[in-house]
Every structure is written in C-alpha cells, then in structure tokens.
Design a protein around this motif. Structure first.
Motif, PDB file in Angstrom:
ATOM      1  N   LYS A 210       2.397 -34.244  12.826  1.00 51.72           N
ATOM      2  CA  LYS A 210       1.514 -33.173  12.327  1.00 51.72           C
ATOM      3  C   LYS A 210       0.652 -32.562  13.424  1.00 51.72           C
ATOM      4  O   LYS A 210      -0.265 -31.803  13.156  1.00 51.72           O
ATOM      5  CB  LYS A 210       0.622 -33.699  11.202  1.00 51.72           C
ATOM      6  CG  LYS A 210      -0.343 -34.808  11.583  1.00 51.72           C
ATOM      7  CD  LYS A 210      -1.193 -35.206  10.390  1.00 51.72           C
ATOM      8  CE  LYS A 210      -2.247 -36.227  10.752  1.00 51.72           C
ATOM      9  NZ  LYS A 210      -3.101 -36.592   9.590  1.00 51.72           N
ATOM     10  N   HIS A 216       2.029 -37.681   9.644  1.00 47.96           N
ATOM     11  CA  HIS A 216       1.745 -37.761   8.215  1.00 47.96           C
ATOM     12  C   HIS A 216       2.769 -38.711   7.602  1.00 47.96           C
ATOM     13  O   HIS A 216       3.976 -38.548   7.810  1.00 47.96           O
ATOM     14  CB  HIS A 216       1.853 -36.383   7.557  1.00 47.96           C
ATOM     15  CG  HIS A 216       1.646 -36.418   6.071  1.00 47.96           C
ATOM     16  ND1 HIS A 216       0.401 -36.283   5.491  1.00 47.96           N
ATOM     17  CD2 HIS A 216       2.529 -36.583   5.045  1.00 47.96           C
ATOM     18  CE1 HIS A 216       0.520 -36.353   4.185  1.00 47.96           C
ATOM     19  NE2 HIS A 216       1.797 -36.538   3.881  1.00 47.96           N
ATOM     20  N   ARG A 226       7.530 -31.859   1.483  1.00 45.27           N
ATOM     21  CA  ARG A 226       6.362 -30.980   1.463  1.00 45.27           C
ATOM     22  C   ARG A 226       5.607 -31.058   2.790  1.00 45.27           C
ATOM     23  O   ARG A 226       5.108 -30.045   3.304  1.00 45.27           O
ATOM     24  CB  ARG A 226       5.433 -31.342   0.298  1.00 45.27           C
ATOM     25  CG  ARG A 226       5.992 -30.989  -1.074  1.00 45.27           C
ATOM     26  CD  ARG A 226       4.917 -31.033  -2.145  1.00 45.27           C
ATOM     27  NE  ARG A 226       4.370 -32.370  -2.317  1.00 45.27           N
ATOM     28  CZ  ARG A 226       4.863 -33.279  -3.152  1.00 45.27           C
ATOM     29  NH1 ARG A 226       5.949 -32.987  -3.884  1.00 45.27           N
ATOM     30  NH2 ARG A 226       4.312 -34.467  -3.271  1.00 45.27           N
ATOM     31  N   ALA A 227       5.544 -32.266   3.362  1.00 42.85           N
ATOM     32  CA  ALA A 227       4.877 -32.431   4.656  1.00 42.85           C
ATOM     33  C   ALA A 227       5.637 -31.708   5.767  1.00 42.85           C
ATOM     34  O   ALA A 227       5.027 -31.110   6.658  1.00 42.85           O
ATOM     35  CB  ALA A 227       4.736 -33.924   4.984  1.00 42.85           C
ATOM     36  N   GLN A 229       7.462 -29.028   5.338  1.00 43.91           N
ATOM     37  CA  GLN A 229       7.172 -27.613   5.119  1.00 43.91           C
ATOM     38  C   GLN A 229       5.815 -27.238   5.736  1.00 43.91           C
ATOM     39  O   GLN A 229       5.672 -26.197   6.368  1.00 43.91           O
ATOM     40  CB  GLN A 229       7.153 -27.310   3.614  1.00 43.91           C
ATOM     41  CG  GLN A 229       8.486 -27.382   2.923  1.00 43.91           C
ATOM     42  CD  GLN A 229       9.355 -26.167   3.211  1.00 43.91           C
ATOM     43  OE1 GLN A 229       8.865 -25.055   3.373  1.00 43.91           O
ATOM     44  NE2 GLN A 229      10.660 -26.376   3.299  1.00 43.91           N
ATOM     45  N   ARG A 230       4.855 -28.116   5.581  1.00 45.33           N
ATOM     46  CA  ARG A 230       3.490 -27.807   6.033  1.00 45.33           C
ATOM     47  C   ARG A 230       3.353 -27.929   7.555  1.00 45.33           C
ATOM     48  O   ARG A 230       2.823 -27.019   8.207  1.00 45.33           O
ATOM     49  CB  ARG A 230       2.506 -28.746   5.351  1.00 45.33           C
ATOM     50  CG  ARG A 230       1.064 -28.570   5.797  1.00 45.33           C
ATOM     51  CD  ARG A 230       0.139 -29.515   5.066  1.00 45.33           C
ATOM     52  NE  ARG A 230      -1.232 -29.345   5.520  1.00 45.33           N
ATOM     53  CZ  ARG A 230      -2.251 -30.105   5.100  1.00 45.33           C
ATOM     54  NH1 ARG A 230      -2.037 -31.052   4.199  1.00 45.33           N
ATOM     55  NH2 ARG A 230      -3.471 -29.894   5.563  1.00 45.33           N
ATOM     56  N   TYR A 231       3.827 -29.049   8.107  1.00 49.05           N
ATOM     57  CA  TYR A 231       3.531 -29.342   9.499  1.00 49.05           C
ATOM     58  C   TYR A 231       4.593 -28.836  10.491  1.00 49.05           C
ATOM     59  O   TYR A 231       4.280 -28.530  11.614  1.00 49.05           O
ATOM     60  CB  TYR A 231       3.349 -30.852   9.702  1.00 49.05           C
ATOM     61  CG  TYR A 231       2.138 -31.396   8.974  1.00 49.05           C
ATOM     62  CD1 TYR A 231       0.855 -31.059   9.384  1.00 49.05           C
ATOM     63  CD2 TYR A 231       2.279 -32.245   7.879  1.00 49.05           C
ATOM     64  CE1 TYR A 231      -0.259 -31.561   8.723  1.00 49.05           C
ATOM     65  CE2 TYR A 231       1.166 -32.753   7.219  1.00 49.05           C
ATOM     66  CZ  TYR A 231      -0.086 -32.404   7.633  1.00 49.05           C
ATOM     67  OH  TYR A 231      -1.190 -32.884   6.988  1.00 49.05           O
ATOM     68  N   ARG A 235       4.434 -23.832   6.495  1.00 47.49           N
ATOM     69  CA  ARG A 235       4.265 -23.254   5.161  1.00 47.49           C
ATOM     70  C   ARG A 235       3.360 -24.146   4.342  1.00 47.49           C
ATOM     71  O   ARG A 235       3.492 -25.365   4.353  1.00 47.49           O
ATOM     72  CB  ARG A 235       5.631 -23.123   4.463  1.00 47.49           C
ATOM     73  CG  ARG A 235       6.635 -22.258   5.245  1.00 47.49           C
ATOM     74  CD  ARG A 235       8.004 -22.366   4.609  1.00 47.49           C
ATOM     75  NE  ARG A 235       9.028 -21.676   5.437  1.00 47.49           N
ATOM     76  CZ  ARG A 235      10.323 -21.814   5.253  1.00 47.49           C
ATOM     77  NH1 ARG A 235      10.774 -22.612   4.293  1.00 47.49           N
ATOM     78  NH2 ARG A 235      11.182 -21.164   6.025  1.00 47.49           N
ATOM     79  N   SER A 236       2.475 -23.555   3.598  1.00 41.41           N
ATOM     80  CA  SER A 236       1.545 -24.337   2.771  1.00 41.41           C
ATOM     81  C   SER A 236       2.199 -24.696   1.448  1.00 41.41           C
ATOM     82  O   SER A 236       3.199 -24.117   1.045  1.00 41.41           O
ATOM     83  CB  SER A 236       0.274 -23.541   2.533  1.00 41.41           C
ATOM     84  OG  SER A 236       0.572 -22.310   1.933  1.00 41.41           O
TER      85      SER A 236
END
Length: 236
Positions: A210, A216, A226-227, A229-231, A235-236
């Motif tokens: 991350k 993470h 989802r992690a 996608q985010r890191y 994307r949130s």
C-alpha cells in the motif's frame, strides 16, 4: 615500537546485506579494500566446492552480518565464517521454534525466511507476512509470491512481472507449484528467520503493498481484491 611488538593488527569490516544473493555477496567482497579476492560473482560452484556444501544451489546458506577481518583475508574465508554463522544461528532458532509449523526441516524454514526477507523490509510486518504464508501452507493454497517468480526468471526480469512470467514453468514459480520452492531465494536476516519460526497468529491469507514499504492484510479474497483496487489500481 610498542604497537609493532604487541602483534596487534588493524581490523577492517565488511557488511553482507540481508536479501542479497550469493553473487551479491561475492561482488561486495570483491569491491572491499584489503580483502584478497579470488572469486568472480558467477563463482557459486567454486564456493560450493571449496566449502564442501552439499546443496547444488547455495543460496541462503550465508548469514548477512558485518564481519571484521584483517588485511589480506581471503574472500572465501569470510564466506566460510558467514556459512558457519548461519548454520549455528539456524540450529539455535530451529530448536526454539514455535510448535506445529508446516516445515519438515530447518532448511524449509530457511526457504520461508528468504521469501519473508524479500517481501518486506519492515520489521514489524515480518511475523504477519509469515502468518499469511503459514496459513496458506496449512490450507493447501499456493504461496503466489512475486519474489519467487523474479528469482525463477533470473536475468529476464526487467522490473516488471508480466502474465507470461506468472505462467513460466520453473520450480520457483509459486503461482504454479505447490508448497515451498526448492531453495531459498536470498540470504535471510536473523529477523526473517525468527519470523518464519515464530509467525504471528492471524486469519490473514492475502496482502498487498500500500506504499511506504507497508502492506494491507486481508482475510478473504473479496477483501483482498478491494485492497488491490484501492492501492494498486488507485480506485476507491
């Protein structure tokens, strides 16, 4: 005159850095003043023969530390010390290991420690990283760790891991093999060996970088995706 008659010698030092490979250690010794250098970075087989090591691949068998030496010390003799230090430390750590670990031998623990070493430089994360891989081994899941892929494709690695690399048929590709790779992939530190033999207790099966050298950790594949996608994808 007193100094001459005392027989004292000047001590120098060289640091063999954790996470390096055998060729890195040899190159460090080559470049260190006052060491008598006889090895080239591709001389792993010479080291194996001179030290009478029984492993065809000697990766991981030398303890990364700072070693003192006197002028004229041979590179092979420093490696001999590093090998003995690793042997002594691993034996002591193995004897004090946590119970019910999925390793058949100290060498298995050394392999795991080398993977942990390459996955994180954060001391606090090492036991958690170890717990993920331990949980995966216990569950019969593949380790799917990128550092083993990089080690397996050797000089073909250019800083990016491609889909073809993840599908490459080699014994170090933990995306296609079950369990541990056949040898360590680097020289693990004492801290990584301790983490391999004393993993944290967790329900984590996944982790993703991350930023800032931290990760993470996730318990489920959905959470992990989802992690990612985010890191990774931003994307949130």
């Amino acid at each position: 005159l007193l100094l001459f008659t005392s027989g004292k010698e000047v001590l120098f030092s060289v640091t063999l850095v954790e996470g390096g490979r055998i060729e890195d250690f040899i190159q460090t010794l080559q470049q260190t003043p006052y060491i008598e250098s006889s090895l080239d970075k591709d001389d792993a087989d010479t080291v194996r023969s001179d030290l009478e090591l029984d492993k065809s691949n000697i990766e991981g068998l030398f303890l990364p530390e700072t070693y003192s030496f006197t002028a004229g010390t041979r590179d092979i003799d420093i490696l001999r010390r590093a090998r003995q230090h690793m042997d002594d430390y691993l034996k002591k750590a193995w004897d004090a290991r946590a119970k019910d670990l999925p390793y058949k031998s100290p060498y298995d623990a050394l392999i795991m420690a080398s993977i942990i070493e390459k996955e994180t430089g954060k001391a606090k994360e090492r036991p958690l990283i170890a717990s993920v891989f331990i949980n995966r081994l216990r569950k019969g899941m593949r380790l799917q760790t990128d550092p083993t892929v990089i080690y397996g494709i050797k000089d073909r690695y250019d800083g990016n891991i491609r889909k073809a690399d993840l599908q490459d048929d080699n014994p170090y590709n933990t995306y296609i093999i079950d369990g541990l790779p056949p040898t360590p992939i680097a020289m693990p530190s004492k801290e990584s060996i301790r983490a391999a033999l004393h993993p944290a207790s967790s329900n984590y099966f996944y982790f993703v970088a991350k930023g800032g050298g931290e990760h993470h950790f996730s318990k489920t594949l959905d959470e992990h995706n989802r992690a990612v996608q985010r890191y990774i994808l931003g994307r949130s």
